[in-house]
Write a protein that holds these residues in place. Structure first.
Motif, short mmCIF file in Angstrom:
data_model
loop_
_atom_site.label_atom_id
_atom_site.label_comp_id
_atom_site.label_asym_id
_atom_site.label_seq_id
_atom_site.Cartn_x
_atom_site.Cartn_y
_atom_site.Cartn_z
N MET A 713 0.83 -1.20 0.00
CA MET A 713 0.00 0.00 0.00
C MET A 713 0.87 1.25 0.00
O MET A 713 0.35 2.36 -0.01
N GLU A 714 2.20 1.05 0.02
CA GLU A 714 3.14 2.18 0.03
C GLU A 714 2.83 3.15 1.17
O GLU A 714 3.00 4.36 1.02
N GLY A 715 2.34 2.61 2.27
CA GLY A 715 2.09 3.44 3.45
C GLY A 715 0.99 4.47 3.25
O GLY A 715 0.90 5.44 4.00
N ARG A 716 0.16 4.26 2.26
CA ARG A 716 -0.94 5.22 2.02
C ARG A 716 -2.19 4.76 2.76
O ARG A 716 -2.40 3.56 2.93
N PRO A 717 -3.02 5.68 3.17
CA PRO A 717 -4.23 5.30 3.92
C PRO A 717 -5.33 4.82 2.97
O PRO A 717 -6.25 5.56 2.65
N LEU A 718 -5.22 3.60 2.49
CA LEU A 718 -6.17 3.11 1.49
C LEU A 718 -7.13 2.10 2.10
O LEU A 718 -8.27 2.41 2.40
N ALA A 719 -6.64 0.86 2.29
CA ALA A 719 -7.47 -0.15 2.94
C ALA A 719 -7.06 -0.19 4.41
O ALA A 719 -6.07 -0.81 4.77
N ASP A 804 -9.13 -4.99 -4.68
CA ASP A 804 -7.71 -4.73 -4.44
C ASP A 804 -7.26 -5.55 -3.25
O ASP A 804 -8.03 -5.75 -2.31
N ARG A 805 -6.04 -6.04 -3.33
CA ARG A 805 -5.51 -6.83 -2.23
C ARG A 805 -4.11 -6.31 -1.90
O ARG A 805 -3.28 -6.15 -2.77
N TYR A 806 -3.91 -5.96 -0.64
CA TYR A 806 -2.61 -5.46 -0.23
C TYR A 806 -2.04 -6.36 0.87
O TYR A 806 -2.77 -6.91 1.67
N PHE A 807 -0.73 -6.48 0.86
CA PHE A 807 -0.05 -7.20 1.91
C PHE A 807 0.67 -6.20 2.79
O PHE A 807 1.20 -5.20 2.30
N TYR B 329 7.68 20.82 -0.92
CA TYR B 329 7.12 21.88 -0.10
C TYR B 329 5.61 21.67 0.07
O TYR B 329 5.04 21.94 1.12
N GLY B 330 4.97 21.13 -0.99
CA GLY B 330 3.53 20.95 -0.95
C GLY B 330 3.12 19.89 0.06
O GLY B 330 2.01 19.90 0.57
N GLY B 331 4.01 18.95 0.31
CA GLY B 331 3.75 17.96 1.35
C GLY B 331 2.72 16.91 0.98
O GLY B 331 2.20 16.22 1.84
N SER B 332 2.39 16.77 -0.31
CA SER B 332 1.49 15.69 -0.69
C SER B 332 2.29 14.41 -0.87
O SER B 332 3.23 14.36 -1.66
N ALA B 333 1.92 13.41 -0.10
CA ALA B 333 2.69 12.15 -0.13
C ALA B 333 2.71 11.58 -1.54
O ALA B 333 3.74 11.09 -2.01
N TYR B 334 1.59 11.69 -2.24
CA TYR B 334 1.50 11.10 -3.58
C TYR B 334 2.47 11.80 -4.53
O TYR B 334 3.20 11.17 -5.29
N GLU B 335 2.48 13.13 -4.44
CA GLU B 335 3.35 13.90 -5.33
C GLU B 335 4.82 13.61 -4.99
O GLU B 335 5.63 13.34 -5.87
N ALA B 336 5.12 13.61 -3.69
CA ALA B 336 6.50 13.35 -3.27
C ALA B 336 6.94 11.98 -3.80
O ALA B 336 8.03 11.82 -4.33
N HIS B 337 6.05 11.00 -3.68
CA HIS B 337 6.40 9.65 -4.13
C HIS B 337 6.74 9.67 -5.61
O HIS B 337 7.72 9.06 -6.05
N LEU B 338 5.96 10.41 -6.40
CA LEU B 338 6.21 10.43 -7.84
C LEU B 338 7.57 11.06 -8.13
O LEU B 338 8.39 10.51 -8.86
N PHE B 339 7.83 12.22 -7.52
CA PHE B 339 9.02 12.97 -7.90
C PHE B 339 10.30 12.37 -7.33
O PHE B 339 11.33 12.35 -7.99
N LEU B 401 1.37 8.72 -15.09
CA LEU B 401 0.18 7.88 -15.12
C LEU B 401 0.45 6.48 -14.58
O LEU B 401 -0.42 5.90 -13.92
N HIS B 402 1.64 5.94 -14.83
CA HIS B 402 1.79 4.50 -14.60
C HIS B 402 1.82 4.16 -13.11
O HIS B 402 1.64 3.01 -12.75
N ARG B 403 2.05 5.18 -12.27
CA ARG B 403 1.97 4.91 -10.82
C ARG B 403 1.31 6.10 -10.15
O ARG B 403 2.00 7.07 -9.80
N ASP B 404 0.00 6.02 -9.99
CA ASP B 404 -0.65 7.18 -9.36
C ASP B 404 -1.10 6.87 -7.94
O ASP B 404 -0.31 6.35 -7.16
N PHE B 405 -2.35 7.11 -7.63
CA PHE B 405 -2.78 7.09 -6.23
C PHE B 405 -2.84 5.68 -5.64
O PHE B 405 -2.25 5.40 -4.61
N LEU B 406 -3.58 4.79 -6.30
CA LEU B 406 -3.78 3.46 -5.73
C LEU B 406 -2.75 2.48 -6.30
O LEU B 406 -2.80 2.17 -7.48
#
Lengths: 989, 467, 176
Positions: A713-719, A804-807, B329-339, B401-406
């Motif tokens: 889940m890359e430490g994201r608050p998902l499931a 979705d399935r996360y470990f 600086y924006g502190g968005s985890a998703y953005e930080a992960h991408l960059f 695109l290939h690695r976004d939020f979920l």
């Protein structure tokens, strides 16, 4: 026409109609939800006389229904006689184009039935639902039940009757069989044998009784590849006689599963899942599940403590637990200290919950383990509360591989002239070494009765196409014994015969017809006559259930000494790794391999489609120098197969798990050459696991078609999930606060409170087991195409609803959390404002709607969807659809063409149908179910009107566990989740 | 007769190189510039043949796409946009130099533009033509996309969604193409007339006569012509800036990490100019050699373009820098992960570093005069920069695109042969159009050169251009 | 070309050209015009041309473009067929800007071209001038002066042109 009201047809008027006292309305289902209302919690209970049908039903009107089901019988020149068709004198007013009729029927898998309700539109079944009145599934249905519809319309089904390549008419067949039968009369059928599928049908049992009176010396052998032989044997050890063990999970607080995957694939898993899930919400009622297993299963993924061990080690563990419970004399410590401690803790936990705990053994475990389970349950005083014993329901108490061996011996000895095979594909699935194919070729008259031409039909001199259950009359019993009548919803699409007709043929009653056999049998059994029986009969048909047929509990006496003796049997020793075989969650034992829906159904744990990799643990793979996808040679007792390996997190070390049912050499393009044939390595004695497997890294890399490649889940608050303890102390609460509630926005939110309806959904991760029922239900309801392995690998899977399935945690022994994700119907949908042509817009009730015929396919919406739930028709997935398969399409849902974007619609067609019916009745929609919700055995998915504060979904969205997925994006999704709560044992932390 | 070569002219090293070497008469200028058209050289046929063959690939690729669908490309879930949009943005970017050189340099009265603007404008138009192809075919069903994107009354009574950047694109790109074409053609009219009057064969006279529309250099016409040209230039300048800003909105307006970035408009425009000038160099260096334009397109022209590239590359680099700063600086985890994770260590990291190397480091060499004046290096560098700019679009589109939020929906993108053939096809088609242009149209603004020449001879402080 | 004949005089440089033009204008000769490969500084004032209407045309068209963009977007999305698109603003003025700008530029640009064509009376591939072979140099490298004279004055004016420094004088033939 007052008489029409009493048709045994389930009319879905889309709004509940409480059962009034008026007899005229008793027998017809106003709607599914009415039954919901009646059945919830009180499964199988019937109001007195509910089964009766008022006497004013006319015979004519009854025949009309038969007419409906036999409409095409005129064409079936080569088929068993259909009942006389009575054409409509006057069209019944209910029968309007597009009007849905619901018929109760049942579908049996390895003899155990699930009660179903088939929705038929314009005379063709288009949707399979669970029968809410049925005790074993209570309205839920499994992926396999759902997918049965695709089999019905499969253009590659077997057709007609063939003898040595020559077509036979039904009459011709009867004549031939008559000759055969008379020939066998001479020696009482000594050279006549029947190889049948395990079955509990009272009608078939009756027919067999009559057959064995005519042919006293005929052989009856029941066989199937994946049966509960060991369970039966274990019961015999423990109680001296075969009994069925039934779990009652409602009162259970602590569950120990010894390699038992009781939440999926088991004869009662739908009911067990429902009862298990009901107690996964935090609180005193919450249960705790320990699972000892090798490969991660659905049950293992749902466990609070998953004890990773090789199948052969489970017996030892069971002994240890039993010893600590005092169910087994002489405690023995396990060499692995951690596991020994686990055994103590589990035993202690069980002991603390006497009478409220369950120990269950998996069908793949040897008899001794089953016996131990019985002993432990007895020691824990669970019998009668959480464990109930009944007489076996199956016709043959022990359908066993031994039967096959016996048959083989008989054929070898030339003692079989006529062999009738109704069992599924023995040539393919028979234990390795037993070359049944060659033997069958030796039998002068091998009559193979099957739904499809397969490996076996090529070896048999006679081929008789079987009718699909949805085309046949019959009866079946659920695992608890309750009888369901099986009524056809459509006349056979192809020239085919049903099993009852086939057996009857040997009684020279083939032309009587299954319907007559069935009705006569039940009339005899009911002891009623004329109108009285007619009324009762129609009541049964209407509800798809014969009341009071469940097996009564019986209390067998435990023979502790025998158990102890059996338990002493040593675990199999041997060099090398261990091979574990398992039925596939998709194709089961292989009989569903021709079903594209099930082939493309992602494995609940590994999300692999169209394949059965050889699963092993990361450590083992490393030790063997195997990379993910690398092809390896698996060798066991001199036999070997080439299989690509895949690392499965949480798999036991030094063990390889391979699913059965793949690598078919015959059958349709859907099944041929997909995966590897695990039966090659399967022997009768070691049906499920064997020690001494050699694994040699081979050349070549295999690309699995996986729908979810990333595990973490890359430490994201998902499931989100929390431990019960920390939850009880309010931890997690504030974490969830950050994942819900209003988000500041420059855009003033649209006010939906004035609308009648504000549709929303709630998904409970604590209840969801990831069984996939919802996925197939969605596919069936919404005409979702299959794309094939290559396209799935390219990332073009079309499923609107995915799980979705996360470990989390150590890769060797991770925790698993599943999360069904469908369109979230965001109120501030990011997909909408980027569409240049207004092809996806919001409805006044807040649905995120997709306008197919406006879509030009820029795919911008999909790029901008943070949940990636949108699916694009990259190619024309269907091409030319065979005429028969067009009957499969749900007429209420557009079939999308190439270049169009699609996604979950919250089953808008169901909402609209409910709306129409409600308008007709002049009231508001009070009930509508999405397809996924209706199928879900765990009641994890709840859909409804958020503006109705009393509705369940509205309540759930106020729940303390509620949170929004990707809440901080401010999409304000209408679908919300309830965080999963785990209930680990502090002593085992 | 051709004027003396640059080397022959002795000049004071301190004085800046004149824009026209030697002192050719108008007639000499005229003949020199029209020579490629009036008596072409052999090599042209060969090149044109190659380009035509490559264009065949484009036709094939498009045919397959329309017949079978977008599935023939590498696009998938989650990577909904692939080569189609990458190439679209890339070509549009290239299409920026022309109008920029013509318009902005005209407004700033940069005389050196005169020898290259025609050339650059033509390149713009051809590049925009390539770009225009992609939005159409990337839906797989252009017969809908072509007209449903335009607001026309229909039986459904439904209209386009003007909130969508794609609609802005439709207007921006079509406007840009129209204006560039007009700008180019108006500038071309006097030269077509010159061509008509210098041509000897009747056919050529007729042909060019038609396109010259009857221009005869009348002072009464020049009177309107000059102001019209100036206003068009004034319109084109903000237009150039707007087009790539709007293209950048396709990304900036969405909420995807790596797209949702406020720096995009300026950084896209700068990138566009960078790639545009690079492409001009790539084409100009061989052309001036082949056509012996050395004395009209002098080293100083090339050097100036190198300087422009250096500046724009710095702006682009600043864009890269700011993106990363904001991600932190924006502190968005998703953005930080991408960059900081996906881009640097993900499966497409090499392409990211290629982008940095080619767009940031390569132009830095232009601090040195030797680099700016070495034809070989200029040529190589210009190609590298365009590869780098293509990589930038790949990084923005595919990598984001290939690695976004979920993580559940993460996937890879692999181009197919169709993707490649369409891409190579557009390059070939572009070259083909360009060769045709060189063959049949004056590739340097003759009248402007004459004017400049005239001014230089009379040493009057001219304004450059037609103003 | 109005009634009478047209004389063409070729001049070696701008000064002599302008000189001749001023003289002829002073003598109140017929309609004068220059022909040159590139625009001549100050020609307007020598010929006394009025200000060009092009800027006004462009301005008007541009304004029309901007206004129609606003009306189009507002009417289509908020009046004719209003839809809730992802809960975005009812009247999303910021999202109008790009199209306002583009449409303004488009209309301005196109109208400039159309304006030119109208003012030039183009396309006009044929002109009697092209009958004079020598005149071709006008677009190549020569400066020409044209003057309309009554048929009677042809001789006198051509001498006049020579006297004013014309290196070549041509009479545009009459075309039936």
């Amino acid at each position: 026409m007052p008489s029409m009201k009493t048709l045994p047809i389930l009319q879905d008027h889309g709004q509940p109609q409480r059962l009034s006292g008026k007899p005229g309305q008793r027998s017809l289902w106003q709607s599914i939800q009415e039954l919901e209302g009646r059945s919830s919690g009180r499964a199988g209970e019937f109001a007195a006389g509910a089964a009766e049908v008022p006497p004013e039903l006319s015979r004519r009107s009854f025949l009309q229904i038969l007419g409906a089901s036999a409409a095409l019988a005129g064409l079936g020149a080569c088929q068993p006689p259909r009942e006389k068709i009575v054409p409509y004198v006057k069209d019944p007013k209910e029968d309007r184009p597009g009007k849905r009729f619901h018929y109760a029927t049942a579908l049996a898998l390895d003899g155990y039935a699930t009660g179903l309700v088939l929705a038929a539109s314009d005379g063709r079944p288009v949707k399979v639902e669970g029968n809410p009145l049925h005790p074993t599934n209570q309205g839920a249905s499994s992926a396999w039940d759902q997918a049965a519809l695709l089999d019905l319309y499969d253009p590659q089904r077997a057709k007609g009757i063939w003898r040595r390549g020559q077509p036979l008419s039904w009459r011709g067949f009867l004549a031939e069989v008559q000759k055969l039968a008379r020939a066998h009369d001479a020696d009482g059928g000594a050279k006549l044998a029947f190889l049948v599928a395990p079955d509990a049908s009272p009608l078939l049992a009756e027919l067999r009784r009559r057959l064995s009176t005519r042919f006293p010396r005929a052989r009856f052998l029941a066989w199937a590849p994946a049966t509960a032989d060991h369970a039966a044997e274990g019961a015999r050890i423990a109680f001296g006689r075969p009994v069925d063990m039934h779990l009652r999970l409602d009162p259970a607080r602590v569950l120990l599963s010894l390699d038992a995957d009781f939440l999926a694939g088991h004869g009662e898993s739908l009911r067990l899942t429902r009862e298990f899930a009901r107690h996964r919400e935090p609180g005193a009622e919450m249960n705790r599940l320990y699972v000892a297993e090798a490969a991660m299963t659905v049950t293992g993924a749902a466990a609070d403590h998953r004890l990773r061990m090789r199948p052969s080690e489970v017996a030892g563990f069971a002994r240890a637990v039993a010893a600590h419970l005092g169910a087994l004399p002489g405690a023995e410590a396990l060499e692995d200290p951690a596991r020994d401690r686990a055994a103590r803790v589990v035993a202690a936990d069980l002991a603390r919950n006497r009478g409220r705990s369950v120990v269950t053994a998996g069908e793949r475990q040897p008899a001794a383990v089953h016996a131990l389970a019985h002993a432990m349950n007895a020691a824990l005083g669970n019998v009668g509360t959480t464990v109930v014993y009944t007489k076996p329901v199956l016709g043959d108490a022990t359908p066993t591989a031994a039967a096959l061996a016996e048959l083989a011996k008989a054929i070898q000895a030339g003692q079989v002239d006529t062999l009738v095979v109704t069992a599924w594909n023995p040539v393919y699935a028979a234990p390795a070494g037993l070359d049944l194919g060659a033997l069958l070729a030796k039998v002068p008259n091998a009559i193979y009765h099957s739904l499809r031409d397969d490996e076996t039909s090529r070896r048999c001199s006679w081929r008789v196409a079987a009718s699909h259950p949805f085309e046949s009359w019959g009866d079946a019993r659920a695992r608890d014994g309750s009888v369901s009548l099986v009524q056809p919803v459509i006349a056979p699409l192809y020239e085919s015969v049903n099993a009852a007709d086939l057996f009857a043929a040997f009684l020279e009653q083939g032309d009587k017809g299954a319907f007559q056999h069935l009705r006569d049998y039940w009339q005899a059994r009911s002891g009623l006559q004329g109108q009285a029986f007619q009324a009762r009969w129609e009541g049964w048909l209407t509800r798809g259930l014969v009341p009071g047929t469940a097996e009564p509990a019986d209390g067998p006496a435990l023979n502790a000494a025998a158990v102890a003796a059996a338990a002493r049997s040593p675990a199999p020793k041997g060099e090398g790794l261990e091979l574990a075989l398992a039925p596939s969650y998709g194709v089961f034992d292989g009989r569903f391999a021709t079903n594209a829906w099930l082939q493309e159904l992602p494995d609940p744990i590994t999300k692999v489609t169209w394949d059965n990799p050889a699963y092993l643990s990361e450590a083992t793979a490393r030790r063997l120098g195997l990379a993910d996808g690398q092809v390896a040679t698996l060798t066991l007792q001199g036999r070997s197969v080439q299989a690509p390996v895949a690392v499965m997190p949480g798999h036991a070390d030094d063990c390889v798990t391979l699913a059965l049912g793949y690598g078919r050499s015959d059958g349709s393009a859907t099944s041929k050459g997909v995966g590897v044939d695990a039966y090659e390595l399967r022997t009768a004695p070691d049906a499920w696991f064997a020690v001494g497997l050699g694994v040699a890294p081979g050349k070549g890399k295999h690309k699995f078609a996986v729908t979810q490649g990333h595990l973490s889940m890359e430490g994201r608050p998902l499931a989100l999930d929390f431990d019960a303890q920390e939850w009880a102390h309010g931890h997690g609460g504030h974490e969830l606060e950050a994942q819900r509630g209003p988000v500041p926005s420059a855009q003033p939110p649209v006010d939906y409170s004035k609308e009648d309806y504000k549709w929303g959904m709630s998904v409970d991760l604590s209840r969801c087991t990831g069984c996939n029922a919802c996925v197939v239900a969605c596919q069936e309801e919404n005409n979702i195409p299959v794309v094939g392995a290559e396209q799935v690998a390219k990332g073009r899977n079309m499923a609107w609803l995915r799980i979705d399935r996360y470990f989390a945690g150590p890769a060797a022994d991770p925790q698993t959390v599943g999360q069904p994700v469908m369109c979230q119907h965001c109120e501030t949908a990011p997909c909408e404002y980027v569409c240049p042509v207004n092809a996806t817009v919001h409805s006044p009730e807040g649905l995120n709607e997709m306008v197919y015929n406006r879509c030009v396919g820029t795919r911008y919406c999909s790029n901008n969807c943070p949940y990636k739930v949108r699916r694009f028709n990259f190619l024309d997935w269907r091409g030319e659809v065979p005429a028969v398969q067009t009957m499969l399409f749900n007429p209420d849902v557009t079939v999308r063409s190439r270049g169009v974007m699609e996604k979950c619609t919250y089953c808008v067609q169901r909402i609209e149908r409910a709306r129409i019916d409600a308008r007709v009745a002049g009231k508001k929609i009070e009930f509508v179910q999405s397809a996924c919700q209706q199928a879900c055995p765990a009641e994890a998915i709840v859909f409804g009107n958020l503006n109705d504060k009393a509705s369940k979904v509205a309540r759930l969205q106020e729940d303390a566990r509620r949170y929004d997925l990707l809440h901080d994006l401010g999409t304000r999704p209408r679908t919300t989740y309830l965080a999963r709560i785990r209930n680990p044992n502090p002593d085992l932390a | 007769m051709t004027p003396p070569a640059a080397s022959a002219v002795h000049r004071d090293p301190l004085a800046e190189t004149p824009l026209i070497l030697g002192h050719p008469s108008d007639l000499q200028v005229n003949d020199a510039l029209l020579k490629p058209i009036l008596d072409p050289n052999r090599g042209w046929k060969v090149l044109a043949g190659l380009a035509a063959a490559g264009t065949g690939l484009l036709v094939l690729g498009i045919t397959v796409t329309l017949a079978r669908g977008i599935g023939m490309w590498g696009n998938n879930q989650p990577v909904g946009w692939g080569y189609g949009i990458i190439n679209f943005v890339w070509w549009i970017g290239i299409g920026h130099a022309g109008t920029l050189i013509s318009a902005i340099l005209l407004l700033f009265q940069q005389k050196w533009r005169t020898s290259i603007n025609r050339f650059a404008e033509a390149m713009t138009i051809f590049a925009v033509m390539q770009a225009g192809l992609f939005p159409l075919i990337h839906t797989g069903r252009p017969w809908l996309a072509i007209y449903w994107l335009f607001p026309y009354p229909n039986t459904m009574g439904i209209w386009p969604n003007f909130k969508s950047p794609l609609i802005w694109d439709v207007f921006a790109v079509s406007t840009y193409f129209t204006i560039s074409l007009l700008f180019w053609f108006i500038g071309l009219i006097p030269d077509l007339a010159a061509l008509r009057d210098s041509a000897t064969s009747r056919v050529q006279r007729m042909a060019y006569g038609v396109f010259a529309l009857g221009w005869r250099g009348s002072a009464r016409h020049w009177h309107h012509y000059k102001i019209a040209y100036l206003i068009l230039a004034a319109l084109s300048t903000p237009l150039v800036l707007s087009v790539h800003s709007i293209v950048s909105f396709d990304f900036a307006v969405s909420q995807l990490p790596g797209w949702h970035t406020t720096i995009f408009p300026p950084y896209f425009v700068a990138g566009a100019v960078l790639s545009g000038f690079a492409m001009v160099l790539t084409l100009m260096i061989p052309t001036r050699k082949a056509f012996r334009f050395e004395n009209l397109v002098t080293e100083r022209h090339l050097e100036n373009m190198a300087k422009v590239m250096l500046v724009t590359s710095m702006i682009v680099s600043y864009g890269y820098l700011l993106e990363n700063f904001m991600a932190w600086y924006g502190g968005s985890a998703y953005e930080a992960h991408l960059f900081f994770k996906t881009r640097l260590t993900g499966p497409y990291a090499p392409i990211y570093f290629m982008m940095i190397a080619f767009n940031v480091l390569v132009p830095q060499t232009f601090w040195w005069k030797r680099a700016r004046t070495s034809l070989t290096w200029l040529f190589i560098a210009s190609i590298l920069v365009n590869v780098g700019m293509w990589a930038e679009r790949f990084v923005i589109i595919v990598v984001s695109l290939h690695r976004d939020f979920l993580p559940s929906s993460w996937g890879m993108f692999f181009p197919t042969w169709v993707d490649w053939s369409i891409y190579i096809g557009t390059i070939s088609f572009f070259s083909l159009l360009f060769l045709l242009f060189l063959r049949f149209v004056p590739s340097v603004a003759i009248s402007e050169v004459k004017e400049l020449n005239h001014e230089m001879r009379h040493g009057q402080a001219g304004t450059g251009g037609h103003a | 070309m109005s009634a009478g004949r047209t004389l063409l005089g070729k001049y070696p440089d701008v000064d002599s050209l302008f000189g001749a033009a001023r003289k002829l204008r002073g003598d109140g000769a017929g309609r004068l015009n220059f022909y040159s490969p590139f625009p001549l500084e100050g020609a307007e004032e020598v010929l006394g041309l009025r200000k060009s209407p092009i800027p006004f045309i462009a301005g008007a068209a541009g304004f029309t473009g901007v206004v129609s963009a606003v009306l189009m977007q507002w009417w289509m999305n908020d009046v004719a067929y209003p839809i809730n698109v992802g809960n975005r603003m009812a009247v999303p003025t910021p999202t109008w800007v790009p199209i306002m700008f583009e449409l303004g530029v488009l209309l301005a640009g196109v109208s400039i071209f159309m304006g030119l064509m109208a003012l030039f009376r183009f396309p006009q591939p044929y002109s009697p001038l092209s009958e004079v072979e020598a005149f071709r140099s006008a677009t190549v490298d020569a400066l020409w002066l044209s003057v309309n004279v009554p048929a009677a004055d042809v001789e006198r004016t051509s001498d006049e042109l020579r006297r004013l420094g014309a290196v070549d004088v041509q009479l545009v033939p009459e075309v039936a």
